[in-house]
Enzyme design. Sequence first.
Site, PDB file in Angstrom:
ATOM      1  N   SER A   1      -9.787   1.648   2.713  1.00 18.98           N
ATOM      2  CA  SER A   1      -8.886   2.464   1.938  1.00 18.98           C
ATOM      3  C   SER A   1      -7.859   1.665   1.120  1.00 18.98           C
ATOM      4  O   SER A   1      -7.335   2.192   0.138  1.00 18.98           O
ATOM      5  CB  SER A   1      -8.139   3.428   2.863  1.00 18.98           C
ATOM      6  OG  SER A   1      -7.342   2.726   3.783  1.00 18.98           O
TER       7      SER A   1
ATOM      8  N   LYS B   1       0.852  -1.200   0.000  1.00 17.79           N
ATOM      9  CA  LYS B   1       0.000   0.000   0.000  1.00 17.79           C
ATOM     10  C   LYS B   1       0.887   1.248   0.000  1.00 17.79           C
ATOM     11  O   LYS B   1       1.981   1.236   0.586  1.00 17.79           O
ATOM     12  CB  LYS B   1      -0.903  -0.033   1.243  1.00 17.79           C
ATOM     13  CG  LYS B   1      -1.948   1.060   1.331  1.00 17.79           C
ATOM     14  CD  LYS B   1      -2.888   0.798   2.512  1.00 17.79           C
ATOM     15  CE  LYS B   1      -3.914   1.874   2.713  1.00 17.79           C
ATOM     16  NZ  LYS B   1      -4.854   1.553   3.807  1.00 17.79           N
TER      17      LYS B   1
ATOM     18  N   SER C   1     -10.031  -1.167   6.626  1.00 24.13           N
ATOM     19  CA  SER C   1      -9.445  -0.896   5.309  1.00 24.13           C
ATOM     20  C   SER C   1      -8.806  -2.081   4.611  1.00 24.13           C
ATOM     21  O   SER C   1      -8.460  -1.972   3.442  1.00 24.13           O
ATOM     22  CB  SER C   1      -8.408   0.215   5.422  1.00 24.13           C
ATOM     23  OG  SER C   1      -9.077   1.436   5.365  1.00 24.13           O
TER      24      SER C   1
END
Length: 463
Positions: free
Chosen positions: A149, A74, A173
């Site tokens: 996210s 990420k 997330s």
Amino acid sequence: MDSKFIYENIKNRLSSGVSAVDIAKEAIKRIKEDENNAFVNIFEESAINQAKIADEMFKTKTQTSLTGIPIAIKDNICYKDHKTTSSSLILKDFTSPFSATVIKKLLNLGAVIIGTTNCDEFAMGGSTENSCYGVTTNPHDKTRVSGGSSGGSAAAVASFAVPLSLGSDTGGSVRQPASFCGVVGLKPTYGSVSRNGLMMLSSSLDVIGQFGNSVSDVEVLFNAIKEDDSDGMDMTSQNYKTKKSKLNKRIGIPKSFVEKAKKETTEVFYGLIEKFKNDNYEIVELDLPVSSEAGSIYYIIQPAEASSNLARFDGLRYGNKKEGDNLWDEYIKTRNCGFGNEVKKRIAIGTYVLSSGYYDAYYNKAQLARQALTNELTSVFEDVDVIMTPTTLTVAFEVGSKQKSVDMYEEDKFTVIANLSGVPAMSVPMGFNQNLPLGVQCITNHNNEDILFNYGKKIEQYG
Ligand code: GLN
């Protein structure tokens, strides 16, 4: 994309002599063909260099379970000399001067860090629509979001661009995008993975999580990066030991809480529960009054911590800077241009609930409620192995359909309880509705990841 690019296949190919460099090139090609905007940066040069090291490890028979495996991270996990931007304009040109502990661990094992994945800005959001790079769409339907996210990490695995990826989970997330994209996503016990090098969002909730196409893939990745010897860089990380608990085949279902999901979701969910019943598991109906209000607790504590963590982005030390007439003016201009709307909103909420006049009414109260929630949840595990809920209320929603924050916040109902109490939780695909995947969330007590893997594999067997 064809589905052959999964962990087990790649591992077998590497063991039978295929070069890690060829595997890395294949991953890079797949990433370039990605149609979902899942990636922010591809690290071609360093990935090929690492693949060469992986090939050497095979030659000297020092390979590990991750040697030569391409892994995406990420965009909020720091990687030395590589761009790490948290999908925010304020960090758009930022190159990290150090590597996160998890990156060092992966590199030591011979893994190939292939690139960074898109996310909501500073991991705030549930759709990647808050990213400065635009939305990551869902590999199952490009008109829908991948979730967030960590939507890029979920989509990257779901579209078979990479076999494994890392995300971060502060309120869901990892699990929510895993559910939306039809992959497995683990939010491990708070502190089981070092947060050193993870850009801080809400420090008492954040944990680095893992994505894979199966429960055992996620297990391999978790075992590779868990803290077995605290790195001393994250004072909340522990010397992780799984408890190896005995299963008593009892599953807790908070029925009235679960009913908050849409019927399309609960139908699939209760279908799965039937399968457990037929397999002689006992279903225990739970009443979780405090946990049912977890969203309100989370949306005080999360912005409070985020607002203080994000204070470091003032343009003076790192990130993009805007010139101003004086220091104050510079701060305002830098932050105003650098942060997106959702981030600004959370900073405003956070500073409000921490302000002297409202601290007791909001922040302190939320902390008390958080303790009550933790007690409520953990006491349940004296009786049941896991609590099960759907991971999300619905299937992946359409891009642009939840523009009001409160609608988006509602989405986190089921997932935030695990972050507030620090316990581990995992989303496993449980079926489809309207041809879109849905995940079931299994939650268990601290350091009992083995229970999650056990239940997750059962769910996979039920098909
Ligand atoms: N959707 C949640 C939020 O916006 C969760 C985010 C996260 O886990 N990083 O706060």
